[in-house]
Design an enzyme around this catalytic site. Sequence first.
Site, PDB file in Angstrom:
ATOM      1  CD  GLU A  38      48.333  45.201 -29.212  1.00 62.95           C
ATOM      2  OE1 GLU A  38      47.231  45.760 -29.359  1.00 62.95           O
ATOM      3  OE2 GLU A  38      48.600  44.476 -28.229  1.00 62.95           O
TER       4      GLU A  38
ATOM      5  CG  HIS B  19      46.205  41.973 -27.796  1.00 64.52           C
ATOM      6  ND1 HIS B  19      47.255  42.469 -27.062  1.00 64.52           N
ATOM      7  CD2 HIS B  19      45.683  40.968 -27.048  1.00 64.52           C
ATOM      8  CE1 HIS B  19      47.378  41.797 -25.932  1.00 64.52           C
ATOM      9  NE2 HIS B  19      46.434  40.883 -25.898  1.00 64.52           N
TER      10      HIS B  19
ATOM     11  CB  CYS C  39      45.218  42.810 -23.374  1.00 65.12           C
ATOM     12  SG  CYS C  39      44.805  41.155 -22.795  1.00 65.12           S
TER      13      CYS C  39
END
Length: 198
Positions: A179, A177, A82
Amino acid sequence: MTDAPVIGVLALQGDVREHLIALAAADAVARPVRRPEELAEVDGLVLPGGESTTISKLAVIFGMLEPLRERIRAGMPAYGSCAGMIMLADKVLDGRDDQETIGGIDMTVRRNAFGRQNDSFEAAVNVASLGGGPVTGVFIRAPWVESTGTDVDVLSRLRNGTVVAVRHDRLLATSFHPELTGDHRVHGLFVDMVRASR
Ligand code: GLN
């Protein structure tokens, strides 16, 4: 594991902690990086999600912009999610006038590209070379990739064709994302890239 690569997460702003956790789960030794001395000690680097204008500003203030550019020019693997994708782009559209990027990926990205009604959404995303089916792409005021140079591999497109993941040699970037999902396959891909580069 003694041969685990040491991977830093640029810790100026953004979701640093989530990347540290995902990298550790993908068998890397993960540590935050704020200073040039810390950057010198890692085999690869993650540029987290967050706010690219802030990361850019802090990179200048902390004297990190040139060291980051130098290491990437010298071939250090890096992965940006991002805002991190924006930091790795050679060109940014809809950025702030004074916004700097590290660059390295021959691409143009558009900031906040998905517009207000779609500021945040999730979509199943196929990532080329990743086994096990699509990943859940979490998009939060995300950029998209507007154009790429000939050496850039497109890894993911949304159904409408929008490019949301790319690889250029040792550099990897996603609009979304991973993560934040608990699925560590994209980080695993990056850890493999770092291993292969050593
Ligand atoms: N919109 C942010 C930027 O321009 C990126 C958002 C994110 O990283 N989730 O930097």
